[in-house]
Every structure is written in structure tokens, then in C-alpha cells.
Enzyme design. Structure first.
Site, PDB file in Angstrom:
ATOM      1  N   ASP A  15     -27.781  13.494  -5.467  1.00 23.53           N
ATOM      2  CA  ASP A  15     -27.913  14.481  -4.410  1.00 23.53           C
ATOM      3  C   ASP A  15     -29.288  15.136  -4.402  1.00 23.53           C
ATOM      4  O   ASP A  15     -29.804  15.505  -3.341  1.00 23.53           O
ATOM      5  CB  ASP A  15     -26.830  15.550  -4.556  1.00 23.53           C
ATOM      6  CG  ASP A  15     -25.460  15.052  -4.106  1.00 23.53           C
ATOM      7  OD1 ASP A  15     -25.375  13.919  -3.605  1.00 23.53           O
ATOM      8  OD2 ASP A  15     -24.478  15.801  -4.268  1.00 23.53           O
ATOM      9  N   ASN A  71     -29.313  22.988   0.813  1.00 21.48           N
ATOM     10  CA  ASN A  71     -28.225  23.556   0.013  1.00 21.48           C
ATOM     11  C   ASN A  71     -28.197  25.080   0.060  1.00 21.48           C
ATOM     12  O   ASN A  71     -27.227  25.676   0.498  1.00 21.48           O
ATOM     13  CB  ASN A  71     -28.357  23.121  -1.452  1.00 21.48           C
ATOM     14  CG  ASN A  71     -27.471  21.959  -1.806  1.00 21.48           C
ATOM     15  OD1 ASN A  71     -26.718  21.453  -0.978  1.00 21.48           O
ATOM     16  ND2 ASN A  71     -27.555  21.513  -3.044  1.00 21.48           N
ATOM     17  N   ARG A  88     -26.753  45.501  -6.672  1.00 17.30           N
ATOM     18  CA  ARG A  88     -27.312  45.332  -8.022  1.00 17.30           C
ATOM     19  C   ARG A  88     -26.575  44.161  -8.652  1.00 17.30           C
ATOM     20  O   ARG A  88     -25.355  44.187  -8.803  1.00 17.30           O
ATOM     21  CB  ARG A  88     -27.160  46.608  -8.843  1.00 17.30           C
ATOM     22  CG  ARG A  88     -27.948  47.778  -8.295  1.00 17.30           C
ATOM     23  CD  ARG A  88     -27.932  48.978  -9.231  1.00 17.30           C
ATOM     24  NE  ARG A  88     -28.657  48.689 -10.466  1.00 17.30           N
ATOM     25  CZ  ARG A  88     -28.143  48.771 -11.688  1.00 17.30           C
ATOM     26  NH1 ARG A  88     -26.866  49.105 -11.855  1.00 17.30           N
ATOM     27  NH2 ARG A  88     -28.876  48.503 -12.746  1.00 17.30           N
ATOM     28  N   THR A  97     -20.816  23.544  -2.361  1.00 14.73           N
ATOM     29  CA  THR A  97     -20.281  22.836  -3.532  1.00 14.73           C
ATOM     30  C   THR A  97     -21.273  22.837  -4.692  1.00 14.73           C
ATOM     31  O   THR A  97     -21.034  22.175  -5.703  1.00 14.73           O
ATOM     32  CB  THR A  97     -19.932  21.382  -3.170  1.00 14.73           C
ATOM     33  OG1 THR A  97     -21.088  20.742  -2.603  1.00 14.73           O
ATOM     34  CG2 THR A  97     -18.786  21.314  -2.188  1.00 14.73           C
ATOM     35  N   SER A 120     -20.246  27.597  -8.315  1.00 11.82           N
ATOM     36  CA  SER A 120     -20.239  28.065  -9.709  1.00 11.82           C
ATOM     37  C   SER A 120     -20.208  29.583  -9.793  1.00 11.82           C
ATOM     38  O   SER A 120     -19.679  30.144 -10.758  1.00 11.82           O
ATOM     39  CB  SER A 120     -21.484  27.540 -10.436  1.00 11.82           C
ATOM     40  OG  SER A 120     -21.510  26.131 -10.461  1.00 11.82           O
TER      41      SER A 120
END
Length: 305
Positions: A88, A162, A190, A203, A208
Site C-alpha cells: 500500500d 490516507n 489537548r 484502515t 489504530s
């Protein structure tokens, strides 16, 4: 006297004329075995009747100098399809550059995940033959145009497929960001940073950090805080026509990166402005391709079921 039945078979779909006659190959040339993979695919394309060129850096680093070597503008002008052999990251790098020329791309996966390079190398022949003859699913992916403003001047600009990520430096302290959408104040946040991701990037890092998966057909972005100080600071999905501005209020060594492939340092008062690019990436997939099939396979859903 009756005539015998016509036993001639219908024309094979492989007898159809080529839809793409000049194909450029872009390879992940630092990967082990990349030279052999690019050479093998180039020979296959020749056998299918295609003219073949190599992206300039791919040609130089693989040493396959028997093929014309083209830079990106020349590829955009001369080629009607680009074949990306790698992962990718390779697709992100070339996709941002070719999008402005409207050249469609096909990804052959030699990387790890392969969300947008989705054809396995060991089955590229059977998948590519129909694509070359016009049997494919087309998938348009929106790009983001980002600029960094300092004292009223644009000091950096980039395109991302992305995500655009604003984050703190190596010092173990948060940064404070002022976030606006379409000129409307959203919040002072913050956190360790903020991710602005496209559906394609949902993705990647955004996932994450706790962001949602966005179907590529959705016209929108997602803003995902990275380790926010206020736990109610949650990801927000906004329309793709919106303009997002992020100002650095406080914090040390802040930076912005774009698809994790280009980076700029930021100062207090800098504003990062993200809007929809006028260009979109054209991805081609085999007939029957489904985004959900990709998610199920890459994210290992239903394993053991």
C-alpha cells in the site's frame, strides 16, 4: 437434407480487444525479489499484447533497462494503465502523483496488508487478463489537499490519500490544538495529536487510534484525536466538502505528516488547512471485488467461526 449443427464455440472473452494497450509498471524495488517480479509481469504483459514501460526509479533500481523508462508526467501522458507491484505504501506514493492525470491503477500485493493493492502476486495472471480487456470494478478514492500557513504565507503543501497527521515530538508532553471546521470553532484539544483521515485512510493509523471504518463510497473525512486528555474527545465524521483547520496553540516539536511519506515541522501559530483535492485516485479491481471481502480477509474477521 438438414445441415449439421454449428459446433463453433462463442468467442472467448480473452479474444476481446485490449482496453489498456500501454501499461506502466511501478515496483517496490527495494524489496527482495522485486526485480524478478517486475520482469515476470512485464513479460506477461508483452505476451498479452501490451506495450510496457517502467516508472523511472523502478527501471533504474531494478536494472531492467530493456523497457522504456518514464517519469510520472510522461506516464500520465503516454500510459493508459499503471500496475503497482508492492504494498500500500508504494500505491500511496505513485497514486498521489498519477491522480491528476486520470490514469487508473491496479495493485499487485507484495507487501503485508494490501488494502488497496489487493491482487495477490500468485494469482496476478488470472486477475489481470480480464482487467486488461475491460472487465473490472472501478473504485474512486478521494484525495486531500493540505497546506501549512505561517504568518499569512503558505510554507508547505502536500496531497494525501490516507491521512494528514498533526502530532507532538519526542518530548513526553501533549500539544494543544485549536480545531475549526468551515470556519466554525470546534474545540481546543489537548492530546498527542490529531489524525484527519479519508475513507481509504480509515484502515490505517486512524483505526489504530480508535477511529471508525469508513466505506470508500462515503463522501467524508474522520477526525481522530490521538490519546486525548479529555476522554469525551471522540472521533468525528464530517462531510468531504468541509475545510478543516488545525492551529498549533502550544507544545514542543510539533509536526505534520502526510500519508507518513512527507513531513514538515510546525511552530506555534501555524495553521494546517485540509480540504478535498480536485483529483481522485482511480483504482481498478477484479470483477466481483467487494470492500467487505477485503476487510474480512485483512482484519481476520470470522476466524475460527
Amino acid at each position: 437434407m438438414s445441415l449439421p449443427p454449428d459446433t463453433r464455440s462463442a468467442p472467448s472473452r480473452w479474444d476481446r480487444p485490449l482496453r489498456f494497450s500501454h501499461v506502466a509498471i511501478v515496483g517496490k524495488y527495494h524489496a527482495p525479489g522485486a526485480r524478478n517480479a517486475v520482469d515476470e509481469i512485464a513479460n506477461f504483459l508483452h505476451g498479452e499484447g501490451c506495450d510496457v514501460s517502467l516508472e523511472k526509479e523502478t527501471a533504474a533500481n531494478t536494472g531492467l533497462l530493456q523497457y522504456p523508462a518514464l517519469d510520472v508526467p510522461a506516464m500520465g501522458k503516454a500510459c493508459d494503465l499503471a500496475l503497482v507491484v508492492g504494498g500500500d505504501g508504494t500505491m500511496l506514493g505513485i497514486g498521489r502523483q498519477l491522480a491528476r492525470y486520470g490514469v487508473p491503477l491496479v495493485g499487485i500485493n507484495q507487501g503485508r496488508l494490501g488494502f488497496i493493492t489487493d491482487i495477490p502476486f500468485d494469482s496476478y495472471r488470472e486477475k489481470l487478463r480480464p482487467i486488461l480487456r475491460g472487465a473490472y470494478e472501478e473504485d474512486a478514492r478521494a484525495l486531500m489537499a493540505a497546506t501549512v500557513w505561517r504568518d499569512g504565507r503558505c510554507v508547505f503543501e502536500a496531497t494525501a490519500l490516507n491521512d494528514v497527521v498533526v502530532n507532538r515530538g519526542g518530548v513526553a508532553s501533549m500539544i494543544e490544538l485549536r480545531v475549526e471546521v468551515d470556519g466554525h470553532f470546534v474545540a481546543n484539544q489537548r492530546a498527542d495529536g490529531l489524525i484527519i483521515a479519508s475513507p481509504t485512510g480509515s484502515t490505517a493509523y486512524a483505526l489504530s487510534a480508535g477511529g471508525p471504518l469508513l466505506h470508500p463510497g462515503i463522501g467524508g473525512w474522520v477526525m481522530v484525536p490521538i490519546a486525548p486528555h479529555t476522554l469525551s474527545n471522540r472521533p468525528v465524521v464530517i462531510p468531504a466538502h468541509s475545510e478543516i483547520a488545525v492551529e498549533i496553540v502550544s507544545g514542543r516539536d510539533a509536526s505534520a505528516n502526510f500519508d507518513m511519506q512527507s513531513l514538515t515541522s510546525l511552530l506555534h501559530g501555524d495553521r494546517i488547512v485540509v480540504r478535498r483535492s480536485e483529483h481522485a485516485l482511480r483504482l481498478l479491481h477484479p470483477v466481483g471485488w467487494s470492500y467487505f471481502d477485503t476487510l474480512r480477509k485483512k482484519l481476520h474477521w470470522n476466524e475460527g467461526a
